[in-house]
Write a protein that holds these residues in place. Structure first.
Motif, PDB file in Angstrom:
ATOM      1  N   SER A   2       0.827  -1.211   0.000  1.00 19.18           N
ATOM      2  CA  SER A   2       0.000   0.000   0.000  1.00 19.18           C
ATOM      3  C   SER A   2       0.861   1.261   0.000  1.00 19.18           C
ATOM      4  CB  SER A   2      -0.925   0.012   1.222  1.00 19.18           C
ATOM      5  OG  SER A   2      -1.824  -1.057   1.165  1.00 19.18           O
ATOM      6  N   LYS A   3       1.926   1.267   0.793  1.00 22.76           N
ATOM      7  CA  LYS A   3       2.832   2.421   0.817  1.00 22.76           C
ATOM      8  C   LYS A   3       3.506   2.603  -0.543  1.00 22.76           C
ATOM      9  CE  LYS A   3       4.099   2.438   5.703  1.00 22.76           C
ATOM     10  NZ  LYS A   3       5.192   2.212   6.665  1.00 22.76           N
ATOM     11  N   MET A   4       3.937   1.502  -1.144  1.00 19.98           N
ATOM     12  CA  MET A   4       4.596   1.595  -2.451  1.00 19.98           C
ATOM     13  C   MET A   4       3.616   2.070  -3.523  1.00 19.98           C
ATOM     14  SD  MET A   4       7.171  -1.568  -2.740  1.00 19.98           S
ATOM     15  CE  MET A   4       8.657  -1.620  -1.779  1.00 19.98           C
ATOM     16  N   GLN A   5       2.369   1.619  -3.449  1.00 19.19           N
ATOM     17  CA  GLN A   5       1.373   2.042  -4.423  1.00 19.19           C
ATOM     18  C   GLN A   5       1.139   3.552  -4.323  1.00 19.19           C
ATOM     19  OE1 GLN A   5      -2.403   0.087  -3.988  1.00 19.19           O
ATOM     20  NE2 GLN A   5      -3.055   0.621  -6.054  1.00 19.19           N
ATOM     21  N   LYS A   6       1.088   4.090  -3.104  1.00 19.83           N
ATOM     22  CA  LYS A   6       0.915   5.529  -2.929  1.00 19.83           C
ATOM     23  C   LYS A   6       2.132   6.279  -3.456  1.00 19.83           C
ATOM     24  CE  LYS A   6       0.052   9.075   0.565  1.00 19.83           C
ATOM     25  NZ  LYS A   6       0.762  10.064  -0.175  1.00 19.83           N
ATOM     26  N   SER A   7       3.331   5.752  -3.186  1.00 15.27           N
ATOM     27  CA  SER A   7       4.553   6.395  -3.680  1.00 15.27           C
ATOM     28  C   SER A   7       4.599   6.399  -5.203  1.00 15.27           C
ATOM     29  CB  SER A   7       5.787   5.677  -3.147  1.00 15.27           C
ATOM     30  OG  SER A   7       5.867   5.791  -1.761  1.00 15.27           O
ATOM     31  N   ILE A   8       4.194   5.300  -5.826  1.00 15.42           N
ATOM     32  CA  ILE A   8       4.181   5.227  -7.294  1.00 15.42           C
ATOM     33  C   ILE A   8       3.184   6.225  -7.861  1.00 15.42           C
ATOM     34  CG2 ILE A   8       3.500   3.756  -9.240  1.00 15.42           C
ATOM     35  CD1 ILE A   8       4.752   1.407  -7.658  1.00 15.42           C
ATOM     36  N   LYS A   9       2.027   6.353  -7.234  1.00  8.89           N
ATOM     37  CA  LYS A   9       1.020   7.314  -7.693  1.00  8.89           C
ATOM     38  C   LYS A   9       1.561   8.743  -7.594  1.00  8.89           C
ATOM     39  CE  LYS A   9      -3.655   8.874  -6.609  1.00  8.89           C
ATOM     40  NZ  LYS A   9      -4.768   8.730  -5.647  1.00  8.89           N
ATOM     41  N   ASP A  10       2.188   9.078  -6.456  1.00 15.93           N
ATOM     42  CA  ASP A  10       2.752  10.413  -6.276  1.00 15.93           C
ATOM     43  C   ASP A  10       3.857  10.688  -7.295  1.00 15.93           C
ATOM     44  OD1 ASP A  10       0.998  10.780  -4.182  1.00 15.93           O
ATOM     45  OD2 ASP A  10       2.496  10.401  -2.612  1.00 15.93           O
ATOM     46  N   LEU A  11       4.720   9.714  -7.526  1.00 18.45           N
ATOM     47  CA  LEU A  11       5.804   9.886  -8.499  1.00 18.45           C
ATOM     48  C   LEU A  11       5.257  10.038  -9.922  1.00 18.45           C
ATOM     49  CD1 LEU A  11       8.447   7.354  -7.169  1.00 18.45           C
ATOM     50  CD2 LEU A  11       8.657   9.839  -7.242  1.00 18.45           C
ATOM     51  N   THR A  12       4.206   9.310 -10.247  1.00 16.41           N
ATOM     52  CA  THR A  12       3.591   9.429 -11.567  1.00 16.41           C
ATOM     53  C   THR A  12       3.027  10.833 -11.769  1.00 16.41           C
ATOM     54  OG1 THR A  12       3.033   7.085 -11.501  1.00 16.41           O
ATOM     55  CG2 THR A  12       1.869   8.438 -13.112  1.00 16.41           C
ATOM     56  N   HIS A  13       2.376  11.369 -10.758  1.00 16.15           N
ATOM     57  CA  HIS A  13       1.858  12.733 -10.847  1.00 16.15           C
ATOM     58  C   HIS A  13       2.991  13.739 -11.031  1.00 16.15           C
ATOM     59  CE1 HIS A  13      -2.391  12.161  -8.983  1.00 16.15           C
ATOM     60  NE2 HIS A  13      -2.031  11.107  -9.679  1.00 16.15           N
ATOM     61  N   GLU A  14       4.062  13.568 -10.271  1.00 14.36           N
ATOM     62  CA  GLU A  14       5.197  14.479 -10.363  1.00 14.36           C
ATOM     63  C   GLU A  14       5.843  14.421 -11.745  1.00 14.36           C
ATOM     64  OE1 GLU A  14       9.397  15.335  -8.040  1.00 14.36           O
ATOM     65  OE2 GLU A  14       7.817  14.205  -7.032  1.00 14.36           O
ATOM     66  N   VAL A  15       5.992  13.229 -12.293  1.00 18.95           N
ATOM     67  CA  VAL A  15       6.566  13.098 -13.642  1.00 18.95           C
ATOM     68  C   VAL A  15       5.662  13.758 -14.669  1.00 18.95           C
ATOM     69  CG1 VAL A  15       7.101  11.410 -15.450  1.00 18.95           C
ATOM     70  CG2 VAL A  15       7.961  11.061 -13.142  1.00 18.95           C
ATOM     71  N   ALA A  16       4.344  13.604 -14.516  1.00 20.72           N
ATOM     72  CA  ALA A  16       3.413  14.227 -15.462  1.00 20.72           C
ATOM     73  C   ALA A  16       3.521  15.751 -15.402  1.00 20.72           C
ATOM     74  CB  ALA A  16       1.989  13.780 -15.172  1.00 20.72           C
ATOM     75  N   PHE A  17       3.604  16.309 -14.200  1.00 17.75           N
ATOM     76  CA  PHE A  17       3.746  17.765 -14.070  1.00 17.75           C
ATOM     77  C   PHE A  17       5.061  18.244 -14.671  1.00 17.75           C
ATOM     78  CE2 PHE A  17       0.798  17.404 -10.247  1.00 17.75           C
ATOM     79  CZ  PHE A  17      -0.304  17.855 -10.962  1.00 17.75           C
ATOM     80  N   LEU A  18       6.140  17.520 -14.410  1.00 20.54           N
ATOM     81  CA  LEU A  18       7.445  17.910 -14.965  1.00 20.54           C
ATOM     82  C   LEU A  18       7.449  17.809 -16.491  1.00 20.54           C
ATOM     83  CD1 LEU A  18       9.860  16.255 -12.387  1.00 20.54           C
ATOM     84  CD2 LEU A  18       9.439  18.693 -12.715  1.00 20.54           C
ATOM     85  N   LYS A  19       6.813  16.800 -17.022  1.00 26.14           N
ATOM     86  CA  LYS A  19       6.738  16.651 -18.472  1.00 26.14           C
ATOM     87  C   LYS A  19       5.948  17.802 -19.091  1.00 26.14           C
ATOM     88  CE  LYS A  19       5.552  13.461 -22.135  1.00 26.14           C
ATOM     89  NZ  LYS A  19       4.902  12.219 -22.518  1.00 26.14           N
TER      90      LYS A  19
END
Length: 133
Positions: free
Chosen positions: A93-110
């Motif tokens: 569950s912690k890893m899933q939340k971290s992956i979701k947060d990282l995906t959002h951050e990558v989308a914003f940076l892109k």
């Protein structure tokens, strides 16, 4: 209850020691994280103790009031498996939340990078409309 034959005792001891060496090798190679290795080392230590202490399971089951000593093994094993599954569920569950947060951050940076590239192309174009007015 009858005592275990010495050959079964030696086989269980050798098997537990081989398993301990296998776990140590996985840790050294980096294929098993240290936080999970403690569980396996503890289980193997219990196996080694019961391999050496021949009447240990019988004495502990009598102390706890369990009539059939092998049922105590299944009870402890079931508890250990359920505890480990709950722990792994929390980790996932912690890893899933971290992956979701990282995906959002990558989308914003892109998005920011694409906008910066568009501005750069607009400024560098040979015939910019903003300079002619």
């Amino acid at each position: 209850m009858e005592s275990l034959p010495i050959t079964i005792q030696l086989l269980s001891l050798v098997g537990a020691l081989i398993f301990m060496a296998f776990i140590a090798r996985l840790i050294v190679k980096g294929r098993l994280r240290e936080e999970y290795s403690f569980v396996w080392i503890a289980c193997t230590t219990v196996l080694i103790v019961f391999s050496v202490w021949r009447n240990g399971l019988t004495e502990i089951s009598l102390l706890l009031g369990v009539y059939y000593p092998p049922s105590l093994i299944f009870l402890v094993g079931l508890f250990a498996v359920i505890s480990f599954l709950v722990h792994l569920s929390v980790v996932v569950s912690k890893m899933q939340k971290s992956i979701k947060d990282l995906t959002h951050e990558v989308a914003f940076l892109k998005k920011e990078l694409d906008e910066a590239n568009q501005k750069k192309e607009y400024i560098m174009s040979p015939n910019p409309e903003h300079l002619t007015s």
